[in-house]
Write an enzyme that holds these catalytic residues in place. Structure first.
Site, short mmCIF file in Angstrom:
data_model
loop_
_atom_site.label_atom_id
_atom_site.label_comp_id
_atom_site.label_asym_id
_atom_site.label_seq_id
_atom_site.Cartn_x
_atom_site.Cartn_y
_atom_site.Cartn_z
N GLY A 121 6.17 -8.93 7.08
CA GLY A 121 5.59 -7.72 6.52
C GLY A 121 4.27 -7.41 7.20
O GLY A 121 3.64 -8.28 7.81
N CYS A 122 3.81 -6.16 7.09
CA CYS A 122 2.59 -5.76 7.79
C CYS A 122 1.36 -6.45 7.21
O CYS A 122 0.56 -7.05 7.94
CB CYS A 122 2.44 -4.24 7.76
SG CYS A 122 2.56 -3.49 6.11
N TYR A 123 1.19 -6.38 5.88
CA TYR A 123 0.05 -7.08 5.26
C TYR A 123 0.15 -8.59 5.52
O TYR A 123 -0.86 -9.25 5.79
CB TYR A 123 0.05 -6.87 3.75
CG TYR A 123 -0.23 -5.48 3.27
CD1 TYR A 123 -1.46 -4.86 3.49
CD2 TYR A 123 0.73 -4.77 2.54
CE1 TYR A 123 -1.73 -3.59 3.02
CE2 TYR A 123 0.47 -3.49 2.06
CZ TYR A 123 -0.76 -2.90 2.30
OH TYR A 123 -1.02 -1.65 1.83
#
Length: 307
Positions: free
Chosen positions: A115-117
């Site tokens: 995921g990006c975060y």
């Protein structure tokens, strides 16, 4: 013969970005279903089973279904959904996580795209755990802001079309305030922490870019200085062409722009704090659709096909 690559979900935000990165490459055969056949399950299954690598840009359940349709055919998968990010049978697609991670991705049939975060948080925390500077039960706090494209087509429309009944007019908003964000399990697993972090994500009125902030109190760690934290990260990512570690010890921190790396597939890690203060402020800067999504998927694809 060039490897056949099929993007299942190519018309979503991440899928479109991956297509834009791959469409002009001559070293691969980019497969695409005709628009009129997109909802034909037999055609989709055929494409999945004929692909050398299928990149899944789908909701979790649909991603699991796609794997069930074609894994026995030898198709290799890169899954951009949350479905397999904590599954030990899947290689976690963050090549810089450890010395052997890129090789594991290269050899894997199943790769889960981070995921990006999570990419920013894991990048900051995991090397400090591995170096023995951060206890696994440290009370981690993660604060982050992302461009609105991370929310997919609906949020993009809400942000960009003020005439909609559900238009979002705020310049910035925090969410997941129940502390139950879907990225928390993968952060815990791949960063190596045992205590559930307090994670507060937010969305700003800008399309692409991201800042992920992890503040530390040194008296709760096994590090003695800001410099020691910086050195551990610098050693871990030394030589990387994608991740760059920036030290701001003893200097006034700049204003960090979440759009700094928009449109790129790179990531910067900032080590901020006055030496002797007993505190460190760690910040990861990346594009939520670059190293945080489609850029990472292409990086993983290149490892898998030997590009």
């Amino acid at each position: 013969m060039a490897p056949k690559i099929f993007i299942d979900g190519e018309h979503g935000t991440t899928g479109l970005q991956i297509v834009s990165r791959l469409q002009d490459r001559s070293d691969i055969d980019l497969m695409s279903m005709p628009a009129e056949q997109r909802r034909d399950p037999e055609v989709r299954t055929k494409f999945l089973r004929e692909a050398d690598v299928a990149i899944l840009c789908l909701p979790d359940d649909a991603a699991r279904g796609a794997v069930a349709l074609a894994s026995d055919a030898g198709t290799r998968f890169i899954d951009a959904s949350t479905a397999h990010r904590t599954d030990p049978a899947w290689a976690f697609g963050f090549a810089e996580l450890s010395d052997g991670q890129a090789a594991r991705i290269a050899a894997a049939q199943f790769v889960s795209n981070p995921g990006c975060y999570s990419t920013g948080a894991i990048a900051l925390i995991a090397p400090l755990i591995a170096a023995g500077l951060l206890p696994t039960d440290y009370p981690v706090t993660i604060n982050a802001v992302s461009g609105y494209t991370g929310g997919g087509k609906q949020m993009i429309a809400q942000m960009e079309d003020a005439s909609r009944d559900d238009a979002i007019t705020a310049a910035y908003f925090a969410y997941a305030l129940t502390l139950a964000h879907k990225h928390v399990p993968e952060i815990m697993r791949h960063a190596g922490i045992t205590r559930r972090p307090v994670f507060t994500p937010a969305v700003g009125r800008f399309a692409q870019g991201m800042l992920v902030n992890v503040p530390l109190h040194l008296d709760l760690t096994d590090a003695s200085s800001v410099a020691e934290i910086h050195a551990a990260l610098d050693i871990h990512y030394g030589g990387s062409e994608i991740v760059n570690v920036v030290s701001l010890a003893d200097g006034a921190p700049p204003r960090l722009d979440p759009e700094e790396l928009a449109g790129t597939d790179r990531m910067k890690l900032y080590v901020c704090g006055l030496e002797g203060s007993g505190q460190v402020n760690l910040v990861a800067s990346l594009d939520n659709l670059g190293k945080g999504a489609s850029g990472a998927a292409v990086q993983n694809l290149d490892l898998m096909i030997g590009g």
